[in-house]
Design an enzyme around this catalytic site. Structure first.
Site, mmCIF file in Angstrom:
data_model
loop_
_atom_site.group_PDB
_atom_site.id
_atom_site.type_symbol
_atom_site.label_atom_id
_atom_site.label_comp_id
_atom_site.label_asym_id
_atom_site.label_seq_id
_atom_site.Cartn_x
_atom_site.Cartn_y
_atom_site.Cartn_z
ATOM 1 N N ARG A 188 74.550 123.077 27.540
ATOM 2 C CA ARG A 188 74.960 123.270 26.041
ATOM 3 C C ARG A 188 76.119 122.286 25.612
ATOM 4 O O ARG A 188 76.258 121.653 24.544
ATOM 5 C CB ARG A 188 75.413 124.641 25.548
ATOM 6 C CG ARG A 188 74.298 125.552 25.377
ATOM 7 C CD ARG A 188 73.017 125.478 26.108
ATOM 8 N NE ARG A 188 71.846 126.378 25.862
ATOM 9 C CZ ARG A 188 71.753 127.396 26.584
ATOM 10 N NH1 ARG A 188 72.590 127.869 27.657
ATOM 11 N NH2 ARG A 188 70.969 128.274 26.199
ATOM 12 N N ASP A 233 68.734 122.482 30.335
ATOM 13 C CA ASP A 233 68.329 123.212 29.321
ATOM 14 C C ASP A 233 68.110 122.571 28.175
ATOM 15 O O ASP A 233 68.265 121.287 28.068
ATOM 16 C CB ASP A 233 69.526 124.185 29.127
ATOM 17 C CG ASP A 233 69.094 125.574 28.563
ATOM 18 O OD1 ASP A 233 68.215 125.644 27.583
ATOM 19 O OD2 ASP A 233 69.385 126.649 29.236
ATOM 20 N N HIS A 291 63.013 127.262 28.341
ATOM 21 C CA HIS A 291 64.481 126.326 27.974
ATOM 22 C C HIS A 291 64.037 124.957 28.479
ATOM 23 O O HIS A 291 64.853 124.483 29.031
ATOM 24 C CB HIS A 291 65.454 127.004 28.838
ATOM 25 C CG HIS A 291 66.093 128.220 28.162
ATOM 26 N ND1 HIS A 291 67.243 128.201 27.273
ATOM 27 C CD2 HIS A 291 65.685 129.555 28.366
ATOM 28 C CE1 HIS A 291 67.398 129.703 26.877
ATOM 29 N NE2 HIS A 291 66.399 130.284 27.399
ATOM 30 N N ASP A 305 64.012 132.569 32.569
ATOM 31 C CA ASP A 305 64.434 133.535 31.378
ATOM 32 C C ASP A 305 63.657 132.857 30.117
ATOM 33 O O ASP A 305 63.540 131.738 29.740
ATOM 34 C CB ASP A 305 65.821 133.539 31.326
ATOM 35 C CG ASP A 305 66.414 132.330 31.116
ATOM 36 O OD1 ASP A 305 65.979 131.226 31.626
ATOM 37 O OD2 ASP A 305 67.516 132.043 30.318
ATOM 38 N N GLU A 306 63.508 133.811 29.182
ATOM 39 C CA GLU A 306 63.386 133.787 27.859
ATOM 40 C C GLU A 306 62.426 132.701 27.480
ATOM 41 O O GLU A 306 62.182 132.122 26.566
ATOM 42 C CB GLU A 306 64.550 133.345 27.323
ATOM 43 C CG GLU A 306 65.824 134.349 27.370
ATOM 44 C CD GLU A 306 67.070 134.030 26.656
ATOM 45 O OE1 GLU A 306 67.623 134.938 25.779
ATOM 46 O OE2 GLU A 306 67.468 132.720 26.822
ATOM 47 N N TRP A 327 70.201 140.007 34.444
ATOM 48 C CA TRP A 327 71.267 139.698 33.429
ATOM 49 C C TRP A 327 70.871 140.651 32.271
ATOM 50 O O TRP A 327 71.783 140.956 31.631
ATOM 51 C CB TRP A 327 70.973 138.394 33.189
ATOM 52 C CG TRP A 327 69.878 137.879 32.388
ATOM 53 C CD1 TRP A 327 68.588 137.582 32.943
ATOM 54 C CD2 TRP A 327 69.600 137.653 30.905
ATOM 55 N NE1 TRP A 327 67.683 137.191 32.097
ATOM 56 C CE2 TRP A 327 68.282 137.373 30.828
ATOM 57 C CE3 TRP A 327 70.577 137.899 29.702
ATOM 58 C CZ2 TRP A 327 67.787 137.141 29.488
ATOM 59 C CZ3 TRP A 327 70.039 137.675 28.598
ATOM 60 C CH2 TRP A 327 68.841 137.249 28.369
ATOM 61 N N PHE A 352 81.072 135.972 30.655
ATOM 62 C CA PHE A 352 82.210 135.513 30.035
ATOM 63 C C PHE A 352 82.225 134.561 28.910
ATOM 64 O O PHE A 352 83.288 133.871 28.301
ATOM 65 C CB PHE A 352 82.992 134.813 31.176
ATOM 66 C CG PHE A 352 83.338 135.362 32.532
ATOM 67 C CD1 PHE A 352 83.075 136.696 32.529
ATOM 68 C CD2 PHE A 352 84.105 134.980 33.423
ATOM 69 C CE1 PHE A 352 83.560 137.588 33.425
ATOM 70 C CE2 PHE A 352 84.666 135.865 34.472
ATOM 71 C CZ PHE A 352 84.268 136.916 34.385
ATOM 72 N N ASP A 353 80.850 134.354 28.249
ATOM 73 C CA ASP A 353 81.012 133.775 26.865
ATOM 74 C C ASP A 353 81.352 134.750 25.953
ATOM 75 O O ASP A 353 81.325 134.673 24.503
ATOM 76 C CB ASP A 353 79.770 133.024 26.816
ATOM 77 C CG ASP A 353 78.496 134.020 26.821
ATOM 78 O OD1 ASP A 353 78.656 135.033 27.445
ATOM 79 O OD2 ASP A 353 77.320 133.603 26.497
ATOM 80 N N TRP A 367 77.950 130.719 29.581
ATOM 81 C CA TRP A 367 77.091 129.972 28.872
ATOM 82 C C TRP A 367 77.871 129.368 27.792
ATOM 83 O O TRP A 367 78.940 129.813 27.253
ATOM 84 C CB TRP A 367 76.081 131.054 28.195
ATOM 85 C CG TRP A 367 75.142 131.722 29.078
ATOM 86 C CD1 TRP A 367 75.420 132.890 29.415
ATOM 87 C CD2 TRP A 367 74.244 131.127 29.706
ATOM 88 N NE1 TRP A 367 74.548 133.418 30.539
ATOM 89 C CE2 TRP A 367 73.602 132.193 30.864
ATOM 90 C CE3 TRP A 367 73.748 129.846 29.887
ATOM 91 C CZ2 TRP A 367 72.562 131.899 31.610
ATOM 92 C CZ3 TRP A 367 72.591 129.651 30.921
ATOM 93 C CH2 TRP A 367 72.191 130.743 31.538
ATOM 94 N N GLU A 397 77.504 127.785 24.916
ATOM 95 C CA GLU A 397 77.056 127.445 23.570
ATOM 96 C C GLU A 397 78.354 127.478 22.332
ATOM 97 O O GLU A 397 78.692 126.493 21.333
ATOM 98 C CB GLU A 397 76.196 128.738 22.887
ATOM 99 C CG GLU A 397 74.738 128.645 23.169
ATOM 100 C CD GLU A 397 74.654 129.543 24.550
ATOM 101 O OE1 GLU A 397 75.543 129.603 25.106
ATOM 102 O OE2 GLU A 397 73.393 129.746 24.620
#
Ligand code: ACM
Length: 752
Positions: A172, A201, A278, A333-334, A400, A426-427, A475, A477
């Site tokens: 990111r 990603d 991703h 994931d996702e 997660w 921790f984001d 993360w 972002e």
């Protein structure tokens, strides 16, 4: 001989008896807390003239040099390491020590010697890190004379969990290798041993792959430096030489350099190559690897296409040549199943393999990739979605989405790393969002990290053994710079370090506050942009229905701060102990540091109001995900804090439509309730609130309609009261809040 052994046992017993704490005048500042510290009498004196005799056996030189780097960073000199000298320092590997526990060590400081004993160099490394923290402790160092009086003591130590991780998303936003190395240094200081490197990603491919140079030529760069600008724009890529191109990648030489740097600190770097989701950046360069055959359509690899497997195996082959880590993280994931549903190749693959749905199709891919990794002697690890559609036989699960995936996997006999969002992301915000740079959402102050224990209670001891440890996920972002990354990671990582290293019974919140305050100073001196903790005052109210009063307690995340407070317009006083409020009061409180009041001020109204303990009937149910304390919660006297997940806020995906029965008809003149808005996760103020009262519960009189004043476009956290003052008689109060959008959250309905 027998007498001697008896003496030893008695002596050991005495040592144990006083092992829980060090003397009053010697509070150690160690993080993570060791398993056992036994204090002794006297000091080991260390100064510029100290010649250290490095014991010839063992790993003397390497660790003597490491110690010298620590000494020189503080005092500016190094000790002479000789075969002979007054003071002996020994680093000894004894394979019999602690029956093979590789990371265990004993650190013994005596008046004439220091010894670190372990059965592996990892143990010696951790023992030396502990010694380094003692050297950094100002109470043992005379700065003017540049000498130490190190306390005589014996530390016996070993970690509770074998996997102690930090995850870093460099896609990111790209963080250069120097920053990764700085993180590795700090991880080593706190005895963490896994760096999970999220290298690929949608936002950028960050690892040079010789066979696919286009990945780093064209998918490692984008026109927008800030990820959110890119994400909210057209999400296209560019090339390095384009004007204003943002991005970067690590060459294979740089990767090798980082991996070796980590290995010297006993840290394994676990690479993550995301698949099958991703992967927008991959499909943009190689559209044939996506189901639509076109770039910029979706981010899932086509599982029906053999070329996808060829690509993945070729990439992983190069990855394995760079990373000795047994674990290779494949993401998982996702992934959206939408493209696979429409793709002929994917559907054909499903039919041929008897796969019932697209989740099983994803699982097919993960199984195949696991086989490939296993054939090369490696192990697959992935996010908990790899459970869906059937878990690959030897896969390790990174849990997660809460702990449920981890629990399921452990029960199936699979190893698990815990990284639940509520404790390890921790984001998330680490303090009141109104005082912080924009973050992705959530609320995770360091003490919540500290409260975590990675083995869920519902697991049997045997199942619990599959929980190998925990990891903090960073993360990026909302983290555009390395200095911002430091701010999000520290000091929360120190809390995680103690979670994964120290015995649970050794964790003690107040003592951790003391130690973390010290380490924050140390990190600042080291040039780390550490978050220096908030001035937030946490006000706890306890409802005393017997005496119809509220007990008010203040707490803070800082260590023993001076808190001053004022009730209504009374005198300002120093807070020393909990106090009581009858009826209602306006409370103001703030921290005073070095004589200066904090900018952040707690201003709150507390009410022992008429509706406390009274029955509430719901016309519409609250959300099962956010019940707070259930049907009594809106009249229990307890207010919510800064996050809707704190168990005090009740969430509704509907209008709030409740009826309060006050038991008797009385004069009524005040109704108030707080709502919260945080649009990121879809939490909005009501459109309006209507309050009606009734004597008989049948005929209601509307006494107020209160319009919302907070714009729906207001993105940052707002907590706002909807209050009305009126005159009426009644026994029943109907409270109605019209839902605007998404969730609404309410904590208490105050009635006078
Ligand atoms: C994740 O946070 N998507 C693993």
């Amino acid at each position: 001989m027998i007498q001697y052994r008896l003496l030893c046992v008695v002596w050991a017993g005495l040592m144990m008896a006083c092992s829980t704490s060090v003397p009053q005048d010697m509070e150690l500042q160690l993080i993570p807390q060791p398993k056992q510290v036994v204090p002794g009498q006297g000091n080991f004196k260390l100064n510029e003239n100290t010649v250290l005799k490095i014991a010839s056996e063992g790993e003397g030189k390497e660790y003597g040099e490491l110690l010298n780097t620590m000494i020189s960073a503080i005092a500016g000199y190094e000790l002479l390491l000789r075969d002979e000298g007054e003071n002996v320092i020994q680093f000894v590997i004894d394979t019999a020590f602690r029956s093979g526990k590789a990371e265990a060590y004993q650190l013994q400081i005596s008046p004439g010697s220091i010894s670190v004993l372990a059965n592996s160099s990892a143990g010696l490394f951790y023992g030396t890190q502990t010694l380094g923290q003692l050297l950094a402790d100002r109470q043992f160092y005379q700065a003017g004379k540049k000498r130490w009086n190190l306390p005589v003591l014996t530390i016996e130590d070993e970690p509770v969990f074998s996997y102690r991780g930090l995850h870093l998303d460099v896609s990111r936003h790209f963080f250069p290798k120097e920053f990764v190395m700085k993180c590795l240094d700090l991880m080593a200081n706190y005895k963490l041993n896994r760096l999970h490197w999220h290298l690929t990603d949608a936002a950028g491919w960050r690892i040079e792959i010789k066979k696919y140079p286009e990945l780093t030529k064209r998918a490692a760069w984008r026109p927008q430096a800030n990820y959110m600008d890119w994400w909210e724009g057209d999400r296209h890529y560019t090339t390095e030489d384009a004007d204003g191109a943002y991005g970067g990648f690590y060459t294979q030489d740089e990767i090798r350099e980082v991996v070796a740097y980590a290995a010297r600190r006993h840290i394994t770097v676990v690479p993550e190559i995301e698949m099958p989701g991703h992967s927008e950046e991959v499909v943009s360069i190689y559209p044939q690897l996506g189901c639509y055959g076109k770039p910029y359509r979706n981010g899932e690899l086509c599982i029906g296409n053999e070329e996808t497997f060829e690509f993945v195996e070729n990439v992983l082959t190069e990855v394995m040549s760079l990373f000795p880590s047994e674990y290779i993280h494949i993401g998982g994931d996702e992934a959206s199943t939408a493209a696979w549903k429409k793709c002929q190749k994917c559907q054909k693959r499903m039919k041929e393999n008897g796969l019932k749905n697209e989740k099983e199709l994803q699982s097919y891919m993960i199984h195949r990739v696991e086989k490939f990794l296993n054939s090369k002697g490696r192990k697959l690890i992935g996010w908990d979605e790899i459970l869906d559609g059937g878990l690959a036989p030897d896969a390790t699960v990174m849990s997660w989405r809460g702990e449920s995936g981890g629990i399921k996997a452990a029960r199936m006999g699979h190893d698990v790393i815990m990284t639940p969002g509520g404790y390890c992301y921790f984001d998330s915000y680490q303090a009141d969002p109104r005082t912080q740079p924009a973050a992705i959402g959530g609320f995770l102050p360091y003490l919540k990290v500290y409260s975590y224990y990675p083995v869920p209670e519902e697991l049997t001891p045997e199942e619990g053994k599959h929980i190998l440890g925990a990891q903090a996920n960073v993360w990026a972002e909302y983290i555009p710079t390395t200095s911002h990354a430091e701010y999000m990671i520290f000091p929360r990582l120190l809390a995680l370090s103690e979670v994964v290293w120290s015995p649970r019974e050794k964790k003690e919140t107040e003592d951790f506050k003391r130690r973390i305050a010290y380490h924050i100073g140390w990190l600042k001196e080291k040039g780390v942009n550490v978050f220096t903790l908030s001035d937030h005052i946490d006000m706890q109210t306890e409802v005393d229905t017997l005496n119809r009063q509220l007990k008010i307690t203040f707490d803070a995340e800082k260590y023993k701060p001076e808190i001053r407070y004022q009730i209504d317009d009374g005198q300002e006083q120093v807070y020393r102990r909990p106090f009581y409020v009858k009826d209602s009061a306006r409370i103001k409180a703030f921290i005073v540091e070095n004589g200066k009041p904090s900018e952040e001020v707690l201003e709150s109204r507390v009410d022992y109001h008429r509706a406390i303990g009274k029955k509430v009937t719901y016309q519409k149910r609250y959300s099962g995900s956010y019940p707070a304390a259930g049907t009594g919660t809106l009249t229990d006297g307890y207010r919510g804090g800064l996050t809707y997940g704190d168990g005090r806020w009740q969430g509704f995906l509907a209008d709030v439509d409740v009826l309060i029965d006050l038991d008797t008809v009385c004069n009524l003149n005040y109704v108030s309730a707080n709502f919260m808005q945080l649009t990121g996760p879809g939490v909005y103020m009501p459109r309006y609130v209507v309050v009606s009262v009734s004597v008989d519960g049948v005929h209601f009189q509307e006494v107020a309609r209160i319009e919302n004043q907070v714009p729906s476009g207001e993105k940052s956290l707002v907590i706002r009261d909807f209050t009305t003052r009126f005159r009426a008689r009644g026994r029943y109060v109907k409270f109605f809040a019209k839902r605007q959008n998404g969730f609404q959250f309410i904590d208490e309905i105050v009635v006078y």
